[in-house]
Design a protein around this motif. Structure first.
Motif, PDB file in Angstrom:
ATOM      1  N   ILE A  13       0.882  -1.327  -0.059  1.00  0.00           N
ATOM      2  CA  ILE A  13      -0.056   0.141  -0.173  1.00  0.00           C
ATOM      3  C   ILE A  13       0.779   1.299   0.057  1.00  0.00           C
ATOM      4  CG2 ILE A  13      -1.757   1.230   1.240  1.00  0.00           C
ATOM      5  CD1 ILE A  13      -2.905  -1.374   0.105  1.00  0.00           C
ATOM      6  N   SER A  97      -6.662  -1.183   7.877  1.00  0.00           N
ATOM      7  CA  SER A  97      -7.864  -1.967   7.401  1.00  0.00           C
ATOM      8  C   SER A  97      -9.135  -1.795   8.659  1.00  0.00           C
ATOM      9  CB  SER A  97      -7.812  -3.360   7.217  1.00  0.00           C
ATOM     10  OG  SER A  97      -6.660  -3.559   6.169  1.00  0.00           O
ATOM     11  N   GLY A 128       4.235  -6.541   0.268  1.00  0.00           N
ATOM     12  CA  GLY A 128       5.668  -6.247  -0.177  1.00  0.00           C
ATOM     13  C   GLY A 128       5.667  -5.094  -1.286  1.00  0.00           C
TER      14      GLY A 128
HETATM   15  P1  NAD Z   1       3.148  -5.105   3.446  1.00  0.00           P
HETATM   16  O1  NAD Z   1       3.562  -6.140   4.327  1.00  0.00           O
HETATM   17  O2  NAD Z   1       3.130  -4.982   2.030  1.00  0.00           O
HETATM   18  O3  NAD Z   1       3.836  -3.724   3.909  1.00  0.00           O
HETATM   19  C1  NAD Z   1       4.077  -3.095   5.178  1.00  0.00           C
HETATM   20  C2  NAD Z   1       5.458  -2.465   5.331  1.00  0.00           C
HETATM   21  O4  NAD Z   1       5.644  -2.037   6.515  1.00  0.00           O
HETATM   22  C3  NAD Z   1       6.620  -3.347   4.624  1.00  0.00           C
HETATM   23  O5  NAD Z   1       7.192  -2.526   3.883  1.00  0.00           O
HETATM   24  C4  NAD Z   1       7.416  -3.415   6.031  1.00  0.00           C
HETATM   25  O6  NAD Z   1       8.749  -3.382   5.920  1.00  0.00           O
HETATM   26  C5  NAD Z   1       6.935  -2.073   6.772  1.00  0.00           C
HETATM   27  N1  NAD Z   1       7.194  -2.246   8.214  1.00  0.00           N
HETATM   28  C6  NAD Z   1       6.698  -3.182   9.048  1.00  0.00           C
HETATM   29  N2  NAD Z   1       7.355  -2.857  10.225  1.00  0.00           N
HETATM   30  C7  NAD Z   1       8.013  -1.804  10.247  1.00  0.00           C
HETATM   31  C8  NAD Z   1       8.537  -1.083  11.070  1.00  0.00           C
HETATM   32  N3  NAD Z   1       8.868  -1.306  12.288  1.00  0.00           N
HETATM   33  N4  NAD Z   1       9.516   0.089  10.472  1.00  0.00           N
HETATM   34  C9  NAD Z   1       9.410   0.550   9.371  1.00  0.00           C
HETATM   35  N5  NAD Z   1       8.385  -0.274   8.580  1.00  0.00           N
HETATM   36  C10 NAD Z   1       7.862  -1.205   8.948  1.00  0.00           C
HETATM   37  O7  NAD Z   1       1.586  -4.600   3.770  1.00  0.00           O
HETATM   38  P2  NAD Z   1       0.527  -3.788   3.161  1.00  0.00           P
HETATM   39  O8  NAD Z   1      -0.449  -4.841   2.387  1.00  0.00           O
HETATM   40  O9  NAD Z   1       0.909  -2.728   2.415  1.00  0.00           O
HETATM   41  O10 NAD Z   1      -0.473  -3.195   4.314  1.00  0.00           O
HETATM   42  C11 NAD Z   1      -0.034  -2.019   4.954  1.00  0.00           C
HETATM   43  C12 NAD Z   1      -1.326  -1.472   5.696  1.00  0.00           C
HETATM   44  O11 NAD Z   1      -2.507  -1.259   4.528  1.00  0.00           O
HETATM   45  C13 NAD Z   1      -1.940  -2.230   6.730  1.00  0.00           C
HETATM   46  O12 NAD Z   1      -2.242  -1.639   7.895  1.00  0.00           O
HETATM   47  C14 NAD Z   1      -3.156  -3.131   6.013  1.00  0.00           C
HETATM   48  O13 NAD Z   1      -3.845  -3.116   7.128  1.00  0.00           O
HETATM   49  C15 NAD Z   1      -3.761  -1.909   5.038  1.00  0.00           C
HETATM   50  N6  NAD Z   1      -4.270  -2.236   4.023  1.00  0.00           N
HETATM   51  C16 NAD Z   1      -3.892  -3.373   3.217  1.00  0.00           C
HETATM   52  C17 NAD Z   1      -4.520  -3.729   2.044  1.00  0.00           C
HETATM   53  C18 NAD Z   1      -4.263  -5.159   1.255  1.00  0.00           C
HETATM   54  O14 NAD Z   1      -4.831  -5.611   0.815  1.00  0.00           O
HETATM   55  N7  NAD Z   1      -2.790  -5.389   1.448  1.00  0.00           N
HETATM   56  C19 NAD Z   1      -5.610  -3.073   1.592  1.00  0.00           C
HETATM   57  C20 NAD Z   1      -6.125  -1.870   2.510  1.00  0.00           C
HETATM   58  C21 NAD Z   1      -5.282  -1.788   3.513  1.00  0.00           C
END
Ligand code: NAD
Length: 366
Positions: A13, A97, A128
């Motif tokens: 995201i 979410s 990712g």
């Molecule tokens: P993701 O795993 O692709 O990305 C998360 C990122 O956060 C990674 O790059 C990770 O390295 C980073 N991260 C984690 N811990 C960290 C820390 N301590 N310091 C710095 N960076 C850190 O996940 P995503 O799918 O992009 O989801 C991210 C957010 O978006 C979540 O809150 C999720 O609820 C929300 N979301 C996800 C989706 C989906 O379909 N994947 C849809 C809408 C909303």
């Protein structure tokens, strides 16, 4: 007017937000903060970020907009570190979410902060930075939940910014958000996990169920391939609303069980036909579906070079394909090749040229 923005968590995201901002507003400075170095390096080299950092530091000063895009628990842990860098006009938003928990977290850690919750209704079962794209939010709803210190002007201006990224902003209260998403996303994920478990637990040693599960089963359980950690967190963060709706769903299944056991065909038929009418009223191309998909199915014979012939015709006519897949089971789709184009004119042209070459082509418009 946004001149500088920062994104914490450069995953699917966060990465997609960075890439879309840079495609639509190259003049905006993007600061990216991520745990792993790899995503930061890629973002710098691809031009998705101008400044990268592993922690919240002075690079965060002077931001007009800050996105929290790490998992919700991690976003919460970042709040205290942001305090020194928030100016009076900084708007803080997130992508989580679930909304109730982040609103309470911000009120406690950053009282007075101008926080507008955000939730792009787009994503995928892949996570990712490497899976992020600059088109993830195109025609997708992007829910916004303004907090208590936010003015109408700030909400309006974030709405306009989100719309400028080609998403469709929709303002809800945090409570409305958590109720609605429990119904359309959280409970369906749990149902998909349960259906997969049903097959896993009931299959024979020959694994016939696993082997022949196709079409419909794959469609309704695709989301069971989502990130287990993220879904563990969502299930706990939106626990009360999920439990309430899960109970309603279980009652509905119990009702169906009763009808099946009783052999009440009439009532079952009525239930199926009401559900079909409702489902048919959700069209593929309505914004509610998330992203618009410009796809069609094409019948080919099962022989060497058959796919090559189709792609060659499209290539000769300068038609780009976004995605191409083979449908292994014909019981649900007519046509064995599933082809996705980038836009409607591209799809219409692809259909036209393939028909000229006597291919049978179908559009699935529901
Ligand atoms: P993701 O795993 O692709 O990305 C998360 C990122 O956060 C990674 O790059 C990770 O390295 C980073 N991260 C984690 N811990 C960290 C820390 N301590 N310091 C710095 N960076 C850190 O996940 P995503 O799918 O992009 O989801 C991210 C957010 O978006 C979540 O809150 C999720 O609820 C929300 N979301 C996800 C989706 C989906 O379909 N994947 C849809 C809408 C909303």
């Amino acid at each position: 007017n946004i001149r500088k923005t920062a994104i914490i968590g450069l995953g699917l995201i966060g990465g997609s937000i960075a890439k879309t901002i840079k495609r639509k507003h190259p003049e905006i400075t993007v600061v990216a903060c991520n745990r792993s170095e790899k995503a930061l390096k890629s973002a710098l080299s691809e031009g998705a970020a101008d400044i990268v950092t592993r922690s919240v530091d002075e690079n965060f000063s002077d931001c007009d907009l800050i996105f929290l895009c790490a998992p919700v628990e991690t976003n919460l842990s970042f709040l205290p570190a942001l305090k020194p860098y928030l100016k009076e006009s900084t708007v803080l938003t997130d992508a989580g979410s679930v909304k109730g928990i982040i609103h309470s977290g911000v009120s406690a850690a950053l009282p007075g902060a101008h926080f507008i919750g955000g939730h792009p209704m787009a994503g995928s079962e892949k996570s990712g930075y490497e899976n992020s794209t600059d088109r993830l939010f195109e025609n997708a709803y992007y829910l916004l939940t303004p907090g208590e210190n936010v003015s109408d002007e700030e909400t309006e201006s974030l709405k306009q910014f989100i719309a400028s990224l080609d998403a469709i902003p929709l303002v809800l209260s945090p409570a409305e958000h958590d109720h609605v998403t429990a119904a359309v996303s959280h409970v369906p994920h749990l149902a998909a996990y349960a259906l997969v478990k049903l097959i896993a637990d009931s299959d024979s040693p020959e694994e016939y169920m696993k082997r022949i599960a196709a079409g419909g089963f794959r469609d309704i359980t695709r989301i069971a391939s989502s990130d287990p950690t993220m879904w563990e967190q969502i299930s706990l963060e939106n626990r009360e609303r999920i439990s309430a709706l899960l109970k309603t769903y279980i009652n509905s299944l119990s009702g169906i069980l009763e009808l099946v056991e009783r052999g009440d065909g009439e009532k079952l038929h009525k239930l199926f036909s009401d559900a079909k009418d409702y489902r048919d009223s959700m069209t593929l191309t309505s914004p509610g579906r998330g992203q618009r998909i410009f796809d069609f199915f094409c019948d080919i014979v099962d022989e060497t070079g058959a796919i090559n012939n189709v792609t060659a015709i499209l290539f000769e006519n300068c038609i780009s394909i976004k995605n191409l897949s083979i449908v292994h089971n014909r019981s649900f789709e007519k046509g064995v090749l599933h082809i996705e184009c980038y836009d409607e004119p591209g799809r219409d042209r692809a259909i036209e040229v393939l028909k000229l070459h006597s291919y049978k082509v179908y559009i699935f418009d529901k």
